[in-house]
Design an enzyme around this catalytic site. Structure first.
Site, short mmCIF file in Angstrom:
data_model
loop_
_atom_site.label_atom_id
_atom_site.label_comp_id
_atom_site.label_asym_id
_atom_site.label_seq_id
_atom_site.Cartn_x
_atom_site.Cartn_y
_atom_site.Cartn_z
N GLY A 285 0.76 -1.24 0.00
CA GLY A 285 0.00 0.00 0.00
C GLY A 285 0.79 1.29 0.00
O GLY A 285 0.23 2.36 -0.25
N GLU B 78 3.71 -6.92 1.76
CA GLU B 78 3.35 -7.21 0.37
C GLU B 78 3.42 -5.95 -0.49
O GLU B 78 2.43 -5.54 -1.08
CB GLU B 78 1.92 -7.76 0.31
CG GLU B 78 1.71 -9.01 1.13
CD GLU B 78 0.23 -9.36 1.33
OE1 GLU B 78 -0.07 -10.55 1.54
OE2 GLU B 78 -0.63 -8.44 1.27
N PRO B 79 4.58 -5.31 -0.58
CA PRO B 79 4.65 -4.09 -1.39
C PRO B 79 4.60 -4.43 -2.88
O PRO B 79 5.21 -5.40 -3.33
CB PRO B 79 6.01 -3.51 -1.02
CG PRO B 79 6.85 -4.69 -0.65
CD PRO B 79 5.90 -5.69 -0.02
N GLY B 80 3.85 -3.64 -3.63
CA GLY B 80 3.78 -3.84 -5.08
C GLY B 80 4.19 -2.56 -5.78
O GLY B 80 5.29 -2.43 -6.32
N ARG B 81 3.30 -1.57 -5.71
CA ARG B 81 3.54 -0.30 -6.40
C ARG B 81 4.87 0.34 -5.99
O ARG B 81 5.61 0.86 -6.83
CB ARG B 81 2.40 0.66 -6.04
CG ARG B 81 2.35 1.93 -6.84
CD ARG B 81 1.32 2.88 -6.28
NE ARG B 81 0.00 2.30 -6.14
CZ ARG B 81 -0.95 2.33 -7.09
NH1 ARG B 81 -0.71 2.93 -8.24
NH2 ARG B 81 -2.12 1.77 -6.88
N ARG C 21 -4.63 3.52 -16.33
CA ARG C 21 -4.68 4.24 -15.04
C ARG C 21 -5.26 5.64 -15.15
O ARG C 21 -6.06 6.02 -14.30
CB ARG C 21 -3.31 4.26 -14.37
CG ARG C 21 -2.76 2.84 -14.05
CD ARG C 21 -1.57 2.87 -13.13
NE ARG C 21 -1.97 3.32 -11.81
CZ ARG C 21 -1.83 4.52 -11.33
NH1 ARG C 21 -1.23 5.45 -12.03
NH2 ARG C 21 -2.28 4.82 -10.14
N TYR D 241 -8.45 5.45 -12.83
CA TYR D 241 -8.25 5.96 -11.47
C TYR D 241 -8.04 7.47 -11.43
O TYR D 241 -7.57 8.00 -10.41
CB TYR D 241 -6.99 5.33 -10.85
CG TYR D 241 -6.92 3.82 -10.86
CD1 TYR D 241 -7.82 3.04 -10.13
CD2 TYR D 241 -5.92 3.15 -11.57
CE1 TYR D 241 -7.71 1.67 -10.12
CE2 TYR D 241 -5.81 1.77 -11.56
CZ TYR D 241 -6.71 1.04 -10.83
OH TYR D 241 -6.60 -0.33 -10.81
N CYS E 81 -10.98 4.25 -29.83
CA CYS E 81 -12.24 4.95 -30.07
C CYS E 81 -13.06 5.04 -28.80
O CYS E 81 -14.06 4.33 -28.63
CB CYS E 81 -13.00 4.25 -31.19
SG CYS E 81 -12.04 4.28 -32.69
N GLU E 82 -12.60 5.85 -27.88
CA GLU E 82 -13.26 6.10 -26.60
C GLU E 82 -12.86 7.51 -26.17
O GLU E 82 -11.68 7.86 -26.26
CB GLU E 82 -12.74 5.16 -25.50
CG GLU E 82 -13.07 3.70 -25.66
CD GLU E 82 -14.46 3.34 -25.19
OE1 GLU E 82 -15.11 4.16 -24.52
OE2 GLU E 82 -14.89 2.23 -25.51
C1 LIG Z 1 -2.66 -5.31 -4.42
C2 LIG Z 1 -2.25 -5.89 -3.13
C3 LIG Z 1 -1.02 -5.56 -2.55
C4 LIG Z 1 -0.08 -4.56 -3.16
O1 LIG Z 1 -0.51 -3.24 -3.03
P1 LIG Z 1 0.44 -2.03 -3.42
O2 LIG Z 1 -0.37 -0.84 -3.18
O3 LIG Z 1 0.79 -2.21 -4.85
O4 LIG Z 1 1.64 -2.10 -2.54
C5 LIG Z 1 -0.69 -6.16 -1.37
N1 LIG Z 1 -1.50 -7.07 -0.77
C6 LIG Z 1 -2.67 -7.42 -1.30
C7 LIG Z 1 -3.52 -8.43 -0.61
C8 LIG Z 1 -3.10 -6.85 -2.49
O5 LIG Z 1 -4.28 -7.19 -3.01
#
Ligand SMILES: *Cc1c(COP(=O)(O)O)cnc(C)c1O
Length: 430
Positions: free
Chosen positions: A239, A275-278, A314, A318, A346-347
């Site tokens: 997050g 669980e970092p993604g972004r 995005r 968003y 075409c949007e």
């Molecule tokens: C999407 C997700 C993440 C990653 O979120 P980021 O904002 O990208 O860090 C972590 N845990 C769970 C369960 C998710 O669904």
């Protein structure tokens, strides 16, 4: 912090000139920087140095196999939300013992596959899922390690489409049900409830919601232990936000985030999962486009480029802001013009930027949509029968095509015309 910088008048990805890369690969394409991916992982991991942690990169942010493997080589585990992502993690050589499985709608087949693989554990989001997982595990003679995902009803103060920790969001189980659910799970034969999970949203730029959520989680761990459960890990989710607007919105540094974690959960004597993604992938990728045409409407100046909402959804999904840079440094230094950057789809929602003061692009110019490494290529589609955008990864002055652009033949070969639509040869009498 990222490794896309100007050198000799042109934007480079690490040591690779994007003008040359565009000539080799064709536009549009995504380009990822290995050094940036590695740096972000290290900054996050180092913030928790000395602690027993498992940092599970959230694959859904960017699931390219080369990206996964780059992070796995740094020691990252993986957070997956489908069998497809699990297969990607395994294909990239991630040890199953470093994989967690999230998501509200895991199928029994997906559970079975993950149990067979021997993953670290499951984040469970409902009583019904807990019962299903127990049954699947029992059939295999296994026990599934689980954490319930607790919905703390905390407002993460982010875009509504990426808030996940409010009572009205579909995610997690209500805080008030937690005690009963852990008691149930302890009685189910196929489950070992040994962790607690939370993930309150994405692109969070304020530490206060994390602090409140983690404090609740820490109280819950105390209550669960008092009730006799052995809780050996807490999973604090992902997050953490990234800076989408140049230097204007600086999200919290992982070190400050780590201090919040330490205050709330440091005394729990638990393994800490994240669980970092972004935060890992966002700034490590860009989308490179070429300008097709300029068009002056009655009210607006449109720059029509060859990348569209199908390549990067995005902005329209968003309301996301992405900085846009000219690849030619000199163009970027000319006086800016207010314009919309739009794609060929075409949007009306097909735009990358709206009413923005940007370089005075001309036909044939290259541009880069910055901070496009997370939730970019993974959400791309072939809408309008446009070919799926390719992905290139760079390391120093080397590059590799990590996912090739398919051909039009590939696109057509995936479909079959229903037999009744093909005229049969005339048979017998006319
Ligand atoms: C999407 C997700 C993440 C990653 O979120 P980021 O904002 O990208 O860090 C972590 N845990 C769970 C369960 C998710 O669904």
């Amino acid at each position: 912090m990222h490794h896309f910088t100007y050198r000799d008048g042109a934007l480079h990805a690490e040591g690779v000139n994007l003008v040359d890369l565009a000539a080799h690969v064709g536009t549009p394409f995504y380009c990822y920087s290995t050094a940036t991916l590695e740096r972000h992982y290290r900054v996050f991991a180092d913030a928790f140095g000395g602690r027993d942690t498992l940092i599970c990169y959230s694959i859904k942010a960017n699931s390219n196999l080369s990206v996964i493997k780059t992070l796995a080589q740094q020691g990252a585990g993986m957070d997956v939300v489908s069998e497809g992502e699990l297969r990607r993690a395994l294909a990239a050589g991630v040890p199953p013992s470093r994989i967690v499985f999230s998501g509200v709608g895991k199928t029994r087949d997906e559970m079975a596959h993950a149990l067979q693989a021997g993953i670290y554990g499951f984040n469970v989001e409902s009583e019904a899922e807990a019962r299903a997982l127990s049954a699947v595990a029992q059939e295999q003679g296994r026990t599934a390690r689980i954490a319930f995902r607790i919905n703390p009803d905390v407002d993460a103060r982010t875009h509504a489409k990426i808030s996940t920790g409010k009572a009205e969001d579909k995610f997690g189980v209500p805080w008030n049900d937690a005690a009963a659910l852990y008691a149930l799970a302890a009685d189910l034969p196929g489950l070992e409830p040994c962790g607690v999970h939370m993930h309150i949203g994405s692109q969070i730029t304020d530490l206060e919601p994390f602090e409140r959520a983690f404090k609740l989680l820490s109280d819950l761990v105390g209550d669960l232990r008092t009730a006799g459960h052995t809780i050996d890990f807490v999973n604090l989710g992902g997050g953490l936000g990234v800076p989408y607007r140049g230097t204007d919105d600086i999200p919290p540094h992982p070190d400050d985030y780590a201090r919040v974690v330490e205050r709330a959960a440091g005394a729990l004597d638990c393994r800490l999962l994240f669980e970092p993604g972004r935060m890992i992938a966002g700034n490590a990728g860009i989308l490179v486009f070429r300008v097709l045409y300029l068009k002056h409407g009655d009210q607006k100046r449109f720059t029509i480029v060859d990348a569209g909402m199908n390549d990067l959804i995005r902005p329209t999904l968003y309301d996301a802001h992405h900085d846009i840079w000219a690849v030619d440094e000199a163009r970027g230094q000319e006086p800016a013009l207010v314009q919309d950057i739009v794609g060929p789809v075409c949007e009306t929602g097909d735009f990358l930027a709206r009413d923005r003061a940007l370089p005075p692009f001309r036909e044939g110019d290259l541009g880069a949509v910055m901070t496009a490494g997370a939730y970019g290529a993974v959400q791309a589609s072939s809408y309008n029968s446009r070919l799926l955008v390719p992905e290139v990864i760079v390391r120093g002055d080397e590059y590799a095509i990590a996912r090739a652009r398919p051909s039009y033949e590939d696109m057509l070969a995936a479909e079959h015309i229903a037999p009744w639509l093909t005229p049969r040869k005339a048979m017998g009498r006319a």
